[in-house]
Design an enzyme around this catalytic site. Structure first.
Site, PDB file in Angstrom:
ATOM      1  N   TYR A 133       0.853  -1.212   0.000  1.00 10.55           N
ATOM      2  CA  TYR A 133       0.000   0.000   0.000  1.00 10.55           C
ATOM      3  C   TYR A 133       0.881   1.252   0.000  1.00 10.55           C
ATOM      4  O   TYR A 133       0.645   2.192  -0.768  1.00 10.55           O
ATOM      5  CB  TYR A 133      -0.903  -0.033   1.236  1.00 10.55           C
ATOM      6  CG  TYR A 133      -1.725   1.222   1.454  1.00 10.55           C
ATOM      7  CD1 TYR A 133      -2.923   1.422   0.770  1.00 10.55           C
ATOM      8  CD2 TYR A 133      -1.320   2.196   2.374  1.00 10.55           C
ATOM      9  CE1 TYR A 133      -3.684   2.572   0.995  1.00 10.55           C
ATOM     10  CE2 TYR A 133      -2.072   3.337   2.599  1.00 10.55           C
ATOM     11  CZ  TYR A 133      -3.258   3.524   1.903  1.00 10.55           C
ATOM     12  OH  TYR A 133      -4.005   4.654   2.127  1.00 10.55           O
ATOM     13  N   LYS A 161       1.078   4.269  -2.880  1.00 13.85           N
ATOM     14  CA  LYS A 161       0.839   5.702  -2.669  1.00 13.85           C
ATOM     15  C   LYS A 161       2.068   6.529  -3.051  1.00 13.85           C
ATOM     16  O   LYS A 161       1.934   7.679  -3.466  1.00 13.85           O
ATOM     17  CB  LYS A 161       0.418   5.954  -1.218  1.00 13.85           C
ATOM     18  CG  LYS A 161      -0.954   5.353  -0.876  1.00 13.85           C
ATOM     19  CD  LYS A 161      -2.094   5.975  -1.692  1.00 13.85           C
ATOM     20  CE  LYS A 161      -3.467   5.478  -1.281  1.00 13.85           C
ATOM     21  NZ  LYS A 161      -4.581   6.098  -1.974  1.00 13.85           N
TER      22      LYS A 161
HETATM   23  N1  LIG Z   1      -8.488   6.058   6.294  1.00 17.42           N
HETATM   24  C1  LIG Z   1      -7.223   6.417   6.382  1.00 17.42           C
HETATM   25  O1  LIG Z   1      -6.632   6.415   7.465  1.00 17.42           O
HETATM   26  C2  LIG Z   1      -6.482   6.868   5.154  1.00 17.42           C
HETATM   27  C3  LIG Z   1      -5.216   7.433   5.318  1.00 17.42           C
HETATM   28  C4  LIG Z   1      -4.512   7.880   4.181  1.00 17.42           C
HETATM   29  C5  LIG Z   1      -5.105   7.738   2.940  1.00 17.42           C
HETATM   30  N2  LIG Z   1      -6.323   7.172   2.803  1.00 17.42           N
HETATM   31  C6  LIG Z   1      -6.877   7.048   1.461  1.00 17.42           C
HETATM   32  O2  LIG Z   1      -8.159   7.649   1.444  1.00 17.42           O
HETATM   33  C7  LIG Z   1      -8.950   7.077   0.405  1.00 17.42           C
HETATM   34  C8  LIG Z   1     -10.334   6.701   0.958  1.00 17.42           C
HETATM   35  O3  LIG Z   1     -10.129   5.729   1.938  1.00 17.42           O
HETATM   36  P1  LIG Z   1     -11.123   5.464   3.157  1.00 17.42           P
HETATM   37  O4  LIG Z   1     -10.280   5.466   4.365  1.00 17.42           O
HETATM   38  O5  LIG Z   1     -12.317   6.306   3.082  1.00 17.42           O
HETATM   39  O6  LIG Z   1     -11.457   3.923   2.845  1.00 17.42           O
HETATM   40  P2  LIG Z   1     -12.803   3.135   2.633  1.00 17.42           P
HETATM   41  O7  LIG Z   1     -13.782   3.510   3.673  1.00 17.42           O
HETATM   42  O8  LIG Z   1     -12.368   1.722   2.525  1.00 17.42           O
HETATM   43  O9  LIG Z   1     -13.321   3.665   1.212  1.00 17.42           O
HETATM   44  C9  LIG Z   1     -12.689   3.283   0.032  1.00 17.42           C
HETATM   45  C10 LIG Z   1     -13.599   3.549  -1.125  1.00 17.42           C
HETATM   46  O10 LIG Z   1     -12.933   3.116  -2.327  1.00 17.42           O
HETATM   47  C11 LIG Z   1     -13.839   2.310  -3.061  1.00 17.42           C
HETATM   48  N3  LIG Z   1     -13.149   1.347  -3.910  1.00 17.42           N
HETATM   49  C12 LIG Z   1     -12.271   0.389  -3.555  1.00 17.42           C
HETATM   50  N4  LIG Z   1     -11.900  -0.307  -4.647  1.00 17.42           N
HETATM   51  C13 LIG Z   1     -12.566   0.208  -5.703  1.00 17.42           C
HETATM   52  C14 LIG Z   1     -12.634  -0.099  -7.075  1.00 17.42           C
HETATM   53  N5  LIG Z   1     -11.958  -1.110  -7.613  1.00 17.42           N
HETATM   54  N6  LIG Z   1     -13.417   0.664  -7.865  1.00 17.42           N
HETATM   55  C15 LIG Z   1     -14.144   1.669  -7.358  1.00 17.42           C
HETATM   56  N7  LIG Z   1     -14.141   2.005  -6.057  1.00 17.42           N
HETATM   57  C16 LIG Z   1     -13.372   1.278  -5.243  1.00 17.42           C
HETATM   58  C17 LIG Z   1     -14.649   1.600  -1.990  1.00 17.42           C
HETATM   59  O11 LIG Z   1     -15.820   1.041  -2.556  1.00 17.42           O
HETATM   60  P3  LIG Z   1     -16.566  -0.221  -1.850  1.00 17.42           P
HETATM   61  O12 LIG Z   1     -17.268   0.320  -0.646  1.00 17.42           O
HETATM   62  O13 LIG Z   1     -17.484  -0.701  -2.921  1.00 17.42           O
HETATM   63  O14 LIG Z   1     -15.502  -1.208  -1.504  1.00 17.42           O
HETATM   64  C18 LIG Z   1     -14.915   2.758  -1.062  1.00 17.42           C
HETATM   65  O15 LIG Z   1     -15.946   3.548  -1.565  1.00 17.42           O
HETATM   66  C19 LIG Z   1      -8.157   5.896  -0.120  1.00 17.42           C
HETATM   67  O16 LIG Z   1      -7.489   6.261  -1.300  1.00 17.42           O
HETATM   68  C20 LIG Z   1      -7.147   5.638   0.992  1.00 17.42           C
HETATM   69  O17 LIG Z   1      -5.981   5.014   0.526  1.00 17.42           O
HETATM   70  C21 LIG Z   1      -7.035   6.736   3.889  1.00 17.42           C
END
Ligand SMILES: NC(=O)c1ccc[n+]([C@@H]2O[C@H](COP(=O)([O-])OP(=O)(O)OC[C@H]3O[C@@H](n4cnc5c(N)ncnc54)[C@H](OP(=O)(O)O)[C@@H]3O)[C@@H](O)[C@H]2O)c1
Length: 327
Positions: free
Chosen positions: A195, A199
């Site tokens: 991961y 990124k």
């Molecule tokens: N949470 C953290 O601490 C954190 C920190 C740094 C960066 N981020 C980044 O923030 C972003 C959002 O993450 P989040 O924390 O909100 O995670 P999350 O709750 O798991 O949401 C991820 C979203 O991406 C969608 N997704 C995954 N695979 C996909 C695909 N093949 N096609 C279309 N949509 C897809 C998921 O859809 P489904 O619901 O259908 O699976 C969900 O809507 C990500 O890029 C993550 O890497 C998060």
């Protein structure tokens, strides 16, 4: 830096005015994407496109946003988008050409998993977190440029990265073969680092397309990459064991921001007031932040250049002529 960011940094509550604007948010059915979409609606956006791979989840998100904001549901549209399929991305981008205007795209959808899976010929983090968002971003760039010129507003193309890029060990960098090939070797992959590597590659890619597409009167589009910091969300849903899930759950409870707080960083990066100074930059806590040694060291610079060349080749394979058409 991590402790300062998580415990002390103040993230301004978004107040920018999005009146009349259209914004696309990928992965807006849950987590940070859902909270960002809710902010956009509250900030008077004319239309939010909830780009999701499961329509029913998108419809549920619309209901939830309408319930909490009392917005007219016609301001929210659910469009199918699966970042594991290049055909789905092309169809989505084609459909977006019919929008009256497009002001901002938040490339939020992403995955974090310990499980090895191949999608579109590459390990899934590389496909979903790197190649697919860049492909979609390039295909939407002409519409962002066209709208920016027509409505006198600078467009924004924002990618959600992660501060874990700072920690990427990226052992594949030493391979004496193309990086994308080395990243496809299951037996030699450290899934605990994958991961972070994805990124880092996303940041390399964002910087490279931002260089090719400077902000000019003919191309009024800011391209940037942000980290929301560690936030509560469903991101660890695929972690293999229950014990891992519990450990991560407890750790996140202690250090993580709320999803709403984290989403402010998405709204900031894609906001109409974000400023040209963020073009090609890494943003943390709603500010430009250092890229870190994985980007700024001599080795990082060489890797970025090497990956940039492979990216062009890969995108040209997926959509011949894409670079000539976009830049
Ligand atoms: N949470 C953290 O601490 C954190 C920190 C740094 C960066 N981020 C980044 O923030 C972003 C959002 O993450 P989040 O924390 O909100 O995670 P999350 O709750 O798991 O949401 C991820 C979203 O991406 C969608 N997704 C995954 N695979 C996909 C695909 N093949 N096609 C279309 N949509 C897809 C998921 O859809 P489904 O619901 O259908 O699976 C969900 O809507 C990500 O890029 C993550 O890497 C998060």
């Amino acid at each position: 830096m991590f402790a300062y960011s998580q415990f002390l940094a103040k993230l301004p509550y978004p107040t920018s005015d999005f009146t009349g604007q259209t914004v696309i948010v990928t992965g807006a059915n849950t987590g940070l994407g859902l909270e960002a979409a809710r902010h956009f609606v509250r900030l008077n956006v004319a239309k939010v496109i909830i780009a999701v791979r499961t329509a029913s989840k998108g419809e549920a998100a619309v209901k939830e946003i309408v319930r909490t904001t009392e917005a007219d549901p016609s301001r929210l549209e659910v469009w199918p988008l699966d970042l594991s399929s290049f055909d789905s991305i092309k169809a989505f981008a084609q459909r977006a050409q019919s929008l009256e205007r497009l002001d901002a795209v938040v490339q939020n959808a992403g995955i974090l998993t310990q499980n090895w899976k191949v999608e579109e010929g590459m390990e899934s983090h590389i496909t979903v977190n790197v190649i697919s968002p860049i492909l979609l971003g390039l295909l939407l760039l002409p519409k962002l440029r066209e709208s920016g010129k027509a409505y006198g507003k600078v467009g924004r193309l924002s990618f959600v990265g992660s501060d874990l890029q700072y920690l990427a060990k990226f052992q594949e960098k030493s391979a004496d073969r193309p990086l994308l090939e080395a990243l496809n070797n299951k037996d030699k992959t450290d899934m605990g680092d994958r991961y972070n590597v994805s990124k880092l590659l996303l940041l390399y890619a964002v910087r490279s397309i931002a260089r090719l597409s400077p902000v000019t009167p003919d191309s009024p589009v800011i391209i940037n990459c942000l980290t929301p910091g560690a936030c509560t969300s469903d991101i660890f849903r695929d972690d293999t064991s229950w014990s891992q899930k519990i450990i991560m759950g407890v750790a996140m409870k202690i250090v993580a921001r709320t999803t709403e707080a984290g989403s402010r960083t998405l709204v900031h990066a894609a906001g109409p007031d974000v400023g040209v100074g963020t073009h090609g930059k890494f943003l943390m806590n709603c500010q430009v932040y250092p890229n870190g040694p994985n980007v700024e060291s001599d080795e990082g610079k060489a890797l970025e250049e090497r990956f940039g060349k492979e990216l062009v080749q890969k995108l040209e394979e997926i959509r011949p002529g894409i670079y000539e058409d976009m830049f």
